[in-house]
Write a protein that holds these residues in place. Sequence first.
Motif: not given
Length: 247
Positions: A124, A158, A161, A163, A166
């Motif tokens: 990341d 992102a 972690q 989703r 996001v």
Amino acid sequence: MLTAVSTETSDAVRKTLEYVRHHRLAKGDRLPSERNLSDRFGVTRSSVREALAVLDAMRITERKAKSGIFLRNTPDEGGLDALVLQADLGVTFDAQLTRDAIEARIICEEQAFRLACQRRTEADLAKLHGLLDTYAALAANGRNMADEDVEFHLAVAAASQNRILVRTITPLMLMSTRGRRRYFESAALRQRSLDDHRAFFAAIEARDEAAATALVHSHVHTAAADIWALNEAAAVAQDAGAPDKQT
């Protein structure tokens, strides 16, 4: 969002939304026929039909067999995708909806950045560092960084972690695409944004949750105020240069 349809269809979508707002239609109200809308908007019936298909997909309108076209939800009652659609078409949001969008983005991004500090991986960090390099190169060359700005914020999301975060943040970012492009025309604002993003990276790398969340709040509020001011100035300039219209 409307890249797959013609300019005339996009225009018909925008004019249909404006018609709904102008006539203050409520959920369940009936819209004029395709032919009527075609005549009103000065576009082909096929473009109106395609526009209504878009609005049907966004759950704003619905067709009832042998009854006509009805308003399923008002433009402000639709989902986030419907708001992104309206932003893409240049529909102006009222002050309250703008404030709501800013507040929602801050709430979601504060949590995303906090989780990114906790959960970010070396991969990341590498991605964010690469995006920062691209950001800096664009700023140095006087290029617009609107798309890269979205990409950086979504990369941080992102790194949380999560989703769903996001997917929630994405439309909140895209709602201000037009304003963001205008924002990044300014060299001073490009540099300030780059400085903010470098500070974001440093906070996430150091796992400093307090710094990251404080930065989100100030960054979003300040950028939103600048975009609002730029949009207002553009609207005034457009009105000043526009010919008188018949009512």
